[in-house]
Motif scaffolding. Structure first.
Motif, PDB file in Angstrom:
ATOM      1  N   PRO A 203      60.541  29.467  25.892  1.00  0.00           N
ATOM      2  CA  PRO A 203      59.289  29.338  25.149  1.00  0.00           C
ATOM      3  C   PRO A 203      58.187  28.755  26.017  1.00  0.00           C
ATOM      4  N   GLY A 204      57.025  29.393  25.956  1.00  0.00           N
ATOM      5  CA  GLY A 204      55.885  29.011  26.792  1.00  0.00           C
ATOM      6  C   GLY A 204      55.447  30.221  27.582  1.00  0.00           C
ATOM      7  N   THR A 205      55.189  30.032  28.844  1.00  0.00           N
ATOM      8  CA  THR A 205      54.792  31.154  29.691  1.00  0.00           C
ATOM      9  C   THR A 205      55.551  31.101  31.015  1.00  0.00           C
ATOM     10  N   PRO A 206      56.732  31.734  31.090  1.00  0.00           N
ATOM     11  CA  PRO A 206      57.424  31.819  32.371  1.00  0.00           C
ATOM     12  C   PRO A 206      56.617  32.667  33.347  1.00  0.00           C
ATOM     13  N   CYS A 207      56.197  32.049  34.441  1.00  0.00           N
ATOM     14  CA  CYS A 207      55.224  32.690  35.332  1.00  0.00           C
ATOM     15  C   CYS A 207      55.780  33.072  36.692  1.00  0.00           C
ATOM     16  N   GLY A 208      56.417  32.128  37.393  1.00  0.00           N
ATOM     17  CA  GLY A 208      56.880  32.391  38.744  1.00  0.00           C
ATOM     18  C   GLY A 208      58.376  32.180  38.849  1.00  0.00           C
ATOM     19  N   LEU A 209      59.056  33.025  39.645  1.00  0.00           N
ATOM     20  CA  LEU A 209      60.506  32.949  39.800  1.00  0.00           C
ATOM     21  C   LEU A 209      60.888  32.925  41.267  1.00  0.00           C
ATOM     22  N   PHE A 210      61.933  32.167  41.574  1.00  0.00           N
ATOM     23  CA  PHE A 210      62.570  32.223  42.878  1.00  0.00           C
ATOM     24  C   PHE A 210      64.040  31.860  42.702  1.00  0.00           C
ATOM     25  N   ILE A 211      64.922  32.527  43.452  1.00  0.00           N
ATOM     26  CA  ILE A 211      66.349  32.220  43.435  1.00  0.00           C
ATOM     27  C   ILE A 211      66.737  31.711  44.809  1.00  0.00           C
TER      28      ILE A 211
ATOM     29  N   ASP B 252      71.733  28.858  46.843  1.00  0.00           N
ATOM     30  CA  ASP B 252      72.801  28.364  45.982  1.00  0.00           C
ATOM     31  C   ASP B 252      72.809  29.058  44.625  1.00  0.00           C
ATOM     32  N   GLN B 253      71.925  30.058  44.474  1.00  0.00           N
ATOM     33  CA  GLN B 253      71.836  30.838  43.252  1.00  0.00           C
ATOM     34  C   GLN B 253      71.371  30.005  42.068  1.00  0.00           C
ATOM     35  N   ASN B 254      70.493  29.065  42.341  1.00  0.00           N
ATOM     36  CA  ASN B 254      69.729  28.404  41.292  1.00  0.00           C
ATOM     37  C   ASN B 254      68.414  29.147  41.136  1.00  0.00           C
ATOM     38  N   ILE B 255      67.939  29.207  39.927  1.00  0.00           N
ATOM     39  CA  ILE B 255      66.643  29.830  39.644  1.00  0.00           C
ATOM     40  C   ILE B 255      65.605  28.733  39.483  1.00  0.00           C
ATOM     41  N   TRP B 256      64.473  28.929  40.115  1.00  0.00           N
ATOM     42  CA  TRP B 256      63.344  28.010  39.984  1.00  0.00           C
ATOM     43  C   TRP B 256      62.241  28.741  39.239  1.00  0.00           C
ATOM     44  N   LEU B 257      61.823  28.165  38.142  1.00  0.00           N
ATOM     45  CA  LEU B 257      60.855  28.780  37.240  1.00  0.00           C
ATOM     46  C   LEU B 257      59.586  27.941  37.190  1.00  0.00           C
ATOM     47  N   ALA B 258      58.469  28.568  37.513  1.00  0.00           N
ATOM     48  CA  ALA B 258      57.165  27.939  37.293  1.00  0.00           C
ATOM     49  C   ALA B 258      56.755  28.250  35.862  1.00  0.00           C
ATOM     50  N   HIS B 259      56.745  27.212  35.037  1.00  0.00           N
ATOM     51  CA  HIS B 259      56.530  27.364  33.600  1.00  0.00           C
ATOM     52  C   HIS B 259      55.085  26.986  33.287  1.00  0.00           C
ATOM     53  N   GLY B 260      54.265  28.027  33.097  1.00  0.00           N
ATOM     54  CA  GLY B 260      52.829  27.864  33.093  1.00  0.00           C
ATOM     55  C   GLY B 260      52.239  26.870  32.126  1.00  0.00           C
ATOM     56  N   HIS B 261      52.151  27.231  30.844  1.00  0.00           N
ATOM     57  CA  HIS B 261      51.460  26.366  29.892  1.00  0.00           C
ATOM     58  C   HIS B 261      52.187  25.049  29.670  1.00  0.00           C
ATOM     59  N   ALA B 262      53.478  25.029  29.923  1.00  0.00           N
ATOM     60  CA  ALA B 262      54.217  23.777  29.801  1.00  0.00           C
ATOM     61  C   ALA B 262      53.939  22.846  30.972  1.00  0.00           C
TER      62      ALA B 262
END
Length: 328
Positions: free
Chosen positions: A234-242, A245-255
């Motif tokens: 919930p919110g605005t998932p904007c940017g992704l990188f893996i 180690d296969q972790n996902i990094w999410l730039a969560h915009g409005h949050a």
């Protein structure tokens, strides 16, 4: 200092098609702190609205922004090295660096993707500048309509996500030489449909993760476009990188947060905070507390222990408040 082997701007390991619901309540804090004034710019130069950040194999940091000298390179200590791309961009958006240290960017307004050599020479242009559409009228070139981001498959395939409100959202696949293979997606809320396909990342198995921003989810596909599953954010998932180690990094915009996920979309930790009311903090302090929506992406290399993140004070029109800050 927490060590992150790699991260760049920014899900799941089972092959179940049942949507996963990501954890949202009280994620543990990540052990990072803001290092302000991380970059030294030449006199008279500033960042415009920042849209991407990436790091090459030498640890050099590249920042894509919406102002003069739109693509800047810094060494690992934040010292300015050079600027590229002046006059090439109308609306810079996505930035990635491939395993050969080639620099890739998207221009969402000019409808093109640029590939630069490590020395800064243009090697490839996908799309036709200022021409939105599907196929060129002569039928030999695939066109874009607002390309946002790109990622690279295990065989060098190029995947581009497009559609930023006007263009129909799609994933478009090319071979390593830029020859068009296929495209999938349309605007909607169902599986394989998007409402702003804003970012894309690929895991070690070659699966694609697409930040479906306005649908508040991350969708997962195989390399041929078969829908596999999704996780809700919930919110605005904007940017992704893996990361490796296969972790996902999410730039969560409005949050206003950076979120670390496992490959099932579960939240492992986060940093940042919800936007505060205007005037609650001095301008530059607000800029450091808030991740500007849509314009953050993680980047890194195995020898770095920092996560570079684009931050901006969205209430200010002064270019002095547009920053690229290091979290350590």
């Amino acid at each position: 200092m927490t060590t992150v082997r790699t991260a760049a701007i920014l899900l799941m390991s089972s092959l179940m098609s049942i949507p996963a619901v990501a954890q949202t309540a009280s994620p543990p804090p990540l052990d990072y702190a803001v290092v302000p004034d991380s970059f030294s710019l030449p006199a008279g130069m500033t960042f415009g609205g920042t849209s991407g950040v990436a790091i090459n194999s030498k640890g050099h940091i590249f920042v894509l922004h919406r102002g003069p000298n739109p693509l800047m390179e810094f060494d690992a200590n934040g010292k300015f090295v050079r600027a590229l791309g002046d006059g090439l961009f109308d609306r810079p958006h996505g930035l990635r660096i491939d395993p050969q240290d080639n620099i890739w960017t998207t221009d969402a307004r000019s409808h093109v993707v640029y590939k630069f050599s490590p020395e800064g020479r243009i090697l490839l242009v996908l799309g036709v500048r200022d021409t939105a559409g599907e196929m060129h009228s002569y039928g030999h070139l695939r066109l874009f309509n607002e390309p946002n981001d790109m990622a690279f498959g295990p065989q060098g395939e190029i995947f581009v996500v497009q559609g930023h409100g006007r263009g129909e959202p799609k994933v478009i696949k090319f071979d390593k030489d830029g020859n068009f293979i296929k495209a999938w997606g349309k605007k909607g809320t169902g599986p394989g449909e998007f409402d702003i396909a804003h970012s894309i990342a690929i895991d070690a198995q070659g699966l694609l993760y697409v930040a479906d921003r306005n649908n508040q989810r991350i969708q997962v596909f195989d390399a041929d476009g078969k829908y596999l599953r999704e996780s809700k954010h919930p919110g605005t998932p904007c940017g992704l990188f893996i990361d490796p180690d296969q972790n996902i990094w999410l730039a969560h915009g409005h949050a206003g947060r950076l979120i670390k996920l496992d490959l099932n979309g579960n939240v492992l930790g986060s940093t940042g905070s919800q936007p505060v009311r205007r005037g609650a903090f001095p301008r530059r302090e607000r800029a450091r507390r808030r991740l500007y929506r849509r314009h953050a992406e993680l980047a890194g290399t195995e020898v770095r222990t920092e996560i570079p993140v684009i931050v901006r004070d969205r209430h200010s029109r002064s270019p002095e408040t547009h920053e690229c800050t290091i979290f350590t």
